[in-house]
Design a protein around this motif. Structure first.
Motif, PDB file in Angstrom:
ATOM      1  N   VAL A 152       0.837  -1.204   0.000  1.00 54.50           N
ATOM      2  CA  VAL A 152       0.000   0.000   0.000  1.00 54.50           C
ATOM      3  C   VAL A 152       0.867   1.246   0.000  1.00 54.50           C
ATOM      4  CG1 VAL A 152      -1.878  -1.183   1.204  1.00 54.50           C
ATOM      5  CG2 VAL A 152      -0.154   0.059   2.527  1.00 54.50           C
ATOM      6  N   ASP A 153       0.339   2.324  -0.601  1.00 57.08           N
ATOM      7  CA  ASP A 153       1.054   3.597  -0.602  1.00 57.08           C
ATOM      8  C   ASP A 153       0.830   4.313   0.728  1.00 57.08           C
ATOM      9  OD1 ASP A 153      -1.436   4.839  -0.682  1.00 57.08           O
ATOM     10  OD2 ASP A 153      -1.280   5.437  -2.783  1.00 57.08           O
ATOM     11  N   PRO A 154       1.462   5.478   0.945  1.00 61.90           N
ATOM     12  CA  PRO A 154       1.295   6.176   2.234  1.00 61.90           C
ATOM     13  C   PRO A 154      -0.145   6.532   2.572  1.00 61.90           C
ATOM     14  CG  PRO A 154       3.218   7.017   1.082  1.00 61.90           C
ATOM     15  CD  PRO A 154       2.505   6.112   0.113  1.00 61.90           C
ATOM     16  N   ASN A 155      -1.025   6.565   1.568  1.00 62.79           N
ATOM     17  CA  ASN A 155      -2.432   6.871   1.814  1.00 62.79           C
ATOM     18  C   ASN A 155      -3.265   5.617   2.067  1.00 62.79           C
ATOM     19  OD1 ASN A 155      -2.078   9.697   1.411  1.00 62.79           O
ATOM     20  ND2 ASN A 155      -2.101   9.350  -0.808  1.00 62.79           N
ATOM     21  N   GLY A 156      -2.619   4.461   2.064  1.00 59.79           N
ATOM     22  CA  GLY A 156      -3.329   3.217   2.308  1.00 59.79           C
ATOM     23  C   GLY A 156      -3.939   2.585   1.066  1.00 59.79           C
ATOM     24  N   GLU A 157      -3.662   3.139  -0.112  1.00 62.18           N
ATOM     25  CA  GLU A 157      -4.200   2.580  -1.360  1.00 62.18           C
ATOM     26  C   GLU A 157      -3.362   1.389  -1.796  1.00 62.18           C
ATOM     27  OE1 GLU A 157      -5.256   3.952  -5.943  1.00 62.18           O
ATOM     28  OE2 GLU A 157      -4.681   5.445  -4.433  1.00 62.18           O
TER      29      GLU A 157
END
Length: 199
Positions: A152-157
Motif C-alpha cells: 500500500v502507498d502512504p495513503n493506504g491505497e
C-alpha cells in the motif's frame, strides 16, 4: 516482457520451477479464467551466492536479459536490492524491514516516484508459518500456509498484491490495481517475496 507490457500490465503469475543448482521462475500472463497464460519472462537465481542477483530473460533460452535485481551489499539481512533494466539502469528498489519481519514479513518498494509498504496479510498465518519452519518437519515438508502480501502507498491505497495459490509448487497471482507500477519492478518484487523470504 516488452517495455509496453512492463508499463501496462495489471495481472501476472509467478511460478517456481525447482532445479538442482538454481531457482527458476516463470512470469506468465493471466487468462480470463485466472490460469497462467503466455510466457512473459524467465527468472533465474543462483543458490548460495555471496551477493544476491536474479536475472529475468525473454525466454527459456536465457540469451536475452530483460531486467534484474541485485543486492547492494553482500550477505546483509537488511540489504537494499536495486531493480535494473536491460541497460543496467536503476528503475526501482526494495528492501526488507528485518525488525518488523520477525513477526510479520515487511518490505519497502519504490519505483516511478511511488513508495509502497508490503506486509503479510494475515498475522495468524505469519505466526503459523514461522512455527512450522522452526520445527524439524519444516525442513522436509514445504509449508502448507498460503501467505499473501499487500503493498500500500502512504495513503493506504493498494498498489500491488501477491497471493499464493493452491499448488504443490510455489505459484503466485500478482495484481497491480490501475497498473501504476512498472511491471518489471513488480515482477522483481514478486520473485523476491519467494526467493528471499527466508532471509
Amino acid at each position: 516482457m516488452t517495455a509496453e507490457v512492463a508499463q501496462g500490465i495489471d495481472r501476472f503469475t509467478v511460478i517456481q520451477k525447482l532445479t538442482l543448482m538454481v531457482n527458476r521462475y516463470e512470469i506468465r500472463s493471466v487468462t480470463g479464467d485466472g490460469q497462467p497464460g503466455h510466457l512473459l519472462a524467465v527468472a533465474q537465481q543462483k543458490r548460495a551466492a555471496f551477493k544476491e542477483q536474479v536475472t529475468f530473460y525473454q525466454d527459456e533460452s536465457r540469451t536475452i536479459p530483460l531486467f534484474s535485481f541485485k543486492a547492494r551489499q553482500r550477505l546483509d539481512l537488511a540489504a537494499t536490492y536495486d531493480v535494473l533494466d536491460a541497460n543496467e539502469e536503476r528503475i526501482g528498489s526494495f528492501r526488507k524491514d528485518f525488525g518488523k519481519s520477525l513477526l510479520r514479513s515487511t518490505w519497502y518498494l519504490e519505483t516511478d516516484g511511488l513508495k509502497a509498504t508490503g506486509s503479510e496479510r494475515s498475522l495468524g498465518v505469519a505466526i503459523g508459518r514461522r512455527i512450522w519452519e522452526a520445527t524439524p518437519v519444516g525442513d522436509v515438508i514445504p509449508s502448507p500456509f498460503r501467505f499473501h502480501f499487500d503493498f500500500v502507498d502512504p495513503n493506504g491505497e493498494v498498489l500491488m498484491t501477491s497471493e499464493r495459490g493452491r499448488s504443490l509448487r510455489d505459484r503466485y497471482l500478482i495484481t497491480l490495481p490501475g497498473a501504476r507500477f512498472d511491471g518489471r519492478v513488480a515482477a522483481a518484487m514478486a520473485v523476491a517475496l519467494d526467493a528471499l523470504q527466508s532471509r
